[in-house]
Scaffold this motif. Structure first.
Motif, PDB file in Angstrom:
ATOM      1  N   LEU A   1      -5.478  -2.117   0.564  1.00 50.36           N
ATOM      2  CA  LEU A   1      -4.613  -1.571  -0.466  1.00 50.36           C
ATOM      3  C   LEU A   1      -3.891  -0.309   0.005  1.00 50.36           C
ATOM      4  CD1 LEU A   1      -6.865  -1.947  -3.651  1.00 50.36           C
ATOM      5  CD2 LEU A   1      -5.122  -3.520  -2.777  1.00 50.36           C
ATOM      6  N   ARG A   2      -4.193   0.139   1.221  1.00 54.45           N
ATOM      7  CA  ARG A   2      -3.620   1.383   1.742  1.00 54.45           C
ATOM      8  C   ARG A   2      -2.788   1.129   3.001  1.00 54.45           C
ATOM      9  NH1 ARG A   2      -6.094   6.059  -0.570  1.00 54.45           N
ATOM     10  NH2 ARG A   2      -7.000   5.390  -2.545  1.00 54.45           N
ATOM     11  N   TRP A   3      -2.187  -0.068   3.099  1.00 56.02           N
ATOM     12  CA  TRP A   3      -1.318  -0.368   4.230  1.00 56.02           C
ATOM     13  C   TRP A   3       0.122   0.010   3.877  1.00 56.02           C
ATOM     14  CZ3 TRP A   3      -2.632  -5.464   7.265  1.00 56.02           C
ATOM     15  CH2 TRP A   3      -3.983  -5.446   7.620  1.00 56.02           C
ATOM     16  N   TYR A   4       0.925   0.300   4.908  1.00 49.75           N
ATOM     17  CA  TYR A   4       2.283   0.784   4.708  1.00 49.75           C
ATOM     18  C   TYR A   4       3.308  -0.232   5.206  1.00 49.75           C
ATOM     19  CZ  TYR A   4       0.048   5.321   4.032  1.00 49.75           C
ATOM     20  OH  TYR A   4      -0.732   6.343   3.571  1.00 49.75           O
ATOM     21  N   PRO A   5       4.530  -0.204   4.645  1.00 50.01           N
ATOM     22  CA  PRO A   5       5.612  -1.011   5.230  1.00 50.01           C
ATOM     23  C   PRO A   5       5.966  -0.470   6.606  1.00 50.01           C
ATOM     24  CG  PRO A   5       6.457   0.417   3.487  1.00 50.01           C
ATOM     25  CD  PRO A   5       4.974   0.542   3.450  1.00 50.01           C
ATOM     26  N   GLY A   6       5.986  -1.341   7.590  1.00 47.93           N
ATOM     27  CA  GLY A   6       6.114  -0.868   8.965  1.00 47.93           C
ATOM     28  C   GLY A   6       7.474  -1.021   9.599  1.00 47.93           C
ATOM     29  N   LYS A   7       8.446  -1.583   8.895  1.00 48.66           N
ATOM     30  CA  LYS A   7       9.722  -1.902   9.543  1.00 48.66           C
ATOM     31  C   LYS A   7      10.456  -0.685  10.077  1.00 48.66           C
ATOM     32  CE  LYS A   7      11.238  -6.397   7.920  1.00 48.66           C
ATOM     33  NZ  LYS A   7      12.208  -7.174   7.120  1.00 48.66           N
ATOM     34  N   TRP A   8      10.514   0.374   9.280  1.00 57.58           N
ATOM     35  CA  TRP A   8      11.261   1.555   9.695  1.00 57.58           C
ATOM     36  C   TRP A   8      10.292   2.708   9.932  1.00 57.58           C
ATOM     37  CZ3 TRP A   8      13.175  -1.704   5.844  1.00 57.58           C
ATOM     38  CH2 TRP A   8      14.340  -2.402   6.197  1.00 57.58           C
ATOM     39  N   ARG A   9       9.488   2.572  10.967  1.00 60.99           N
ATOM     40  CA  ARG A   9       8.484   3.588  11.295  1.00 60.99           C
ATOM     41  C   ARG A   9       9.105   4.656  12.189  1.00 60.99           C
ATOM     42  NH1 ARG A   9       4.524  -0.582  14.450  1.00 60.99           N
ATOM     43  NH2 ARG A   9       4.835  -1.721  12.519  1.00 60.99           N
TER      44      ARG A   9
ATOM     45  N   ASN B   1      11.234   7.528   5.916  1.00 59.25           N
ATOM     46  CA  ASN B   1      10.504   8.636   5.310  1.00 59.25           C
ATOM     47  C   ASN B   1       9.866   8.169   3.999  1.00 59.25           C
ATOM     48  OD1 ASN B   1       9.606  10.954   4.029  1.00 59.25           O
ATOM     49  ND2 ASN B   1      11.408  12.168   4.494  1.00 59.25           N
ATOM     50  N   PHE B   2      10.687   7.729   3.053  1.00 61.83           N
ATOM     51  CA  PHE B   2      10.157   7.265   1.774  1.00 61.83           C
ATOM     52  C   PHE B   2       9.535   5.873   1.865  1.00 61.83           C
ATOM     53  CE2 PHE B   2      12.958   9.941  -1.309  1.00 61.83           C
ATOM     54  CZ  PHE B   2      12.334  11.077  -0.851  1.00 61.83           C
ATOM     55  N   ASN B   3      10.013   5.041   2.784  1.00 65.82           N
ATOM     56  CA  ASN B   3       9.556   3.643   2.838  1.00 65.82           C
ATOM     57  C   ASN B   3       9.001   3.264   4.208  1.00 65.82           C
ATOM     58  OD1 ASN B   3      11.982   3.751   4.186  1.00 65.82           O
ATOM     59  ND2 ASN B   3      12.828   1.889   3.307  1.00 65.82           N
TER      60      ASN B   3
END
Length: 540
Positions: free
Chosen positions: A360-368, A297-299
């Motif tokens: 600059l608007r990419w997200y961490p994808g590990k815990w999607r 959720n947060f990450n």
């Protein structure tokens, strides 16, 4: 340390479908009539484990990872001072982490002291008595390890404390040198090795092999820039890293899973497989109680809000562009999983991906929480696939967080051996195992990416493999490169054609504010006011 004006255990369940930690909650259990039988001892140990959920629900899993060259806080108008390096001794997040950490230590101390004082407990075998004592020692060591890496010189409390009798000597404990804290951590973990079994008695509990892995991490940190070997000496610490990682490898149970993304799909789906993820914090959202965390959720990848029981992710962080620009080879499968160039929007309860070219608007994808939907041929079909299992809660998730992975064990051994011997065959093999699983190319190709700098290869391999798992900040500090890394990151972002100061100023904030003092955190002002014998860190 805050005054503990109660004598109780808060016993909560942290694992679903697990007899050890899925025990019925108890509101208050006084110490005077506790530890009467094996069940009460088990309840008490469950209360020690429960502190992991408190500490890793968001603090050690999210906020201490944002503000590195992996993750950057994306909110422009409000947010976490920890991530922007604008914190001071009055920061409320630091106060919470300090308080929760010493609460965890106090509960562990109570268990260790109480169990050590009892030779026999009805229905509790001596082997289980010793096993549980070893587990509590491991947990206390973990709690102190997190704290000493954050604050360095802290009070060392080894007995349960309450101020009900006005025990000000027990309350007003002075800082002790970081070396003394590390010595106690090592002593606890080495003692636990003599008490625990090779494998956990039940999933989610610690074992001798997990203690070996944590000891390797402790000694590697001690060999670093801030501790310089402590009272043991740098080479002694590095040799201990090799000893303890060898113990894990030679045991033969743990290995790498065939696919990198399988590691995190297991975390998301609640699949309990400790072959690679040796130890994790379990979070559970059920119909009866919410023991969820903020992982995903947060990450995670942003998911727009809907009404009803659908996944939602505020996604408080973007990834740094240096996480994907030139970090991975073209064939490295980790990039597609770690770096998400999409978010999810919705039309009612129907979700669909929205891709962006703005790096600059990419997200961490590990815990999607959601993944990209695919048709029968495996092609993207502009839909979303739900990954979470069980009860869905908008605010909290059942996604687990890894504390120790086998790939980390291999990379720790590779680093320690390189620092002791220079380039060597074992380090080459360990790095190649990690790279081969990700189809990242040969060792020689990896070295070409870093102009032949072997230590730089290890540093970048850890970033590719272990990003967003709580290691990077502490790695940068022990390598002595936090300041230069963050300053370089800010320059990189400012040079990015997509950078707009009015909208992305928060992304460059940590690198432009970073100073030498940021290798540690300031002791919270609440503690300084309550404890008359404690002193602020000299860098602050």
């Amino acid at each position: 340390m805050k005054r503990f004006n109660y004598i109780l255990f808060i016993i909560i369940a942290t694992l679903s479908a697990c007899s050890f930690l899925d025990l019925e909650p108890k509101d208050e259990l006084t110490r005077d009539n506790f530890y009467k039988n094996d069940r009460e001892v088990t309840l008490a140990l469950s209360g020690v484990y429960a502190q992991l959920r408190t500490l890793y629900a968001e603090d050690f899993s999210v906020w201490l990872n944002v503000g590195t060259d992996e993750m950057l806080y994306r909110r422009a108008t409000f947010g976490k001072e920890l991530s922007r390096m604008s914190y001071n001794e009055s920061d409320i997040d630091l106060a919470r982490i300090w308080k929760n950490s010493y609460t965890a230590i106090n509960i562990a101390n109570d268990f260790i002291g109480s169990l050590s004082a009892l030779d026999t407990i009805p229905n509790l075998k001596r082997t289980d008595h010793d096993l549980m004592l070893g587990e509590a020692l491991t947990l206390r060591a973990m709690f102190y390890f997190n704290m000493v890496r954050m604050w360095e010189h802290i009070p060392l409390r080894l007995d349960h404390f309450t101020d009900l009798n006005g025990n000000l000597d027990g309350l007003n404990m002075p800082n002790v040198p970081a070396n003394k804290i590390y010595n106690q951590i090592v002593a606890d973990l080495e003692a636990s090795l003599e008490l625990m079994n090779e494998r956990p008695k039940q999933y989610g509990r610690v074992s001798k092999q997990i203690a070996h892995g944590i000891l390797a991490r402790v000694f590697l940190n001690m060999a670093g820039a801030r501790v310089q070997g402590g009272d043991f000496g740098k080479n002694y610490c590095l040799n201990k890293v090799v000893e303890h990682t060898n113990a894990v490898v030679n045991y033969g149970y743990h290995t790498l899973l065939p696919e990198y993304e399988e590691v995190f799909l297991n975390e998301i789906k609640g699949i309990r497989n400790d072959v690679e993820v040796m130890w994790e914090v379990d979070f559970t959202v059920s119909d009866s109680r919410n023991l969820g965390g903020r992982i995903g959720n947060f990450n995670g990848v942003q998911i727009s809000f809907t009404s009803g029981n659908q996944p939602f992710a505020t996604a408080n962080s973007y990834i740094a562009p240096t996480m994907h620009n030139a970090l991975y080879s073209n064939t490295d499968t980790r990039k597609a999983w770690n770096c998400a160039n999409f978010s999810f929007n919705n039309d009612g309860d129907f979700y669909f991906p929205v891709f962006t070219k703005n790096e600059l608007r990419w997200y961490p994808g590990k815990w999607r929480r959601l993944d990209l939907g695919r048709d029968s041929n495996g092609e993207l079909d502009d839909t979303a696939e739900s990954l979470e299992m069980g009860v869905i809660n908008k605010d909290r998730t059942s996604i687990n967080f890894p504390l120790l992975r086998y790939s980390d064990v291999l990379l720790m051994r590779a680093e320690a051996l390189y620092l002791l011997q220079g380039e060597n065959e074992q380090s080459n093999q360990d790095i190649e195992l990690v790279r081969n699983r990700a189809n990242a190319g040969t060792l020689e190709e990896g070295l070409m990416q870093v102009d032949g700098n072997y230590m730089k290869l290890i540093q970048e391999e850890r970033r590719r493999e272990l990003c967003y798992e709580g290691h990077r900040r502490f790695d940068l500090v022990r390598w002595g490169i936090l300041l230069e890394t963050m300053k370089d990151l800010s320059e990189n972002i400012r040079a990015n054609p997509s950078f707009r100061e009015a909208h992305e100023i928060q992304l460059v904030a940590p690198g432009e504010r970073v100073e030498e003092k940021h290798v540690v955190f300031p002791i919270p002002s609440d503690e300084l006011q309550i404890n008359v014998n404690i002193k602020q860190h000299n860098l602050w």
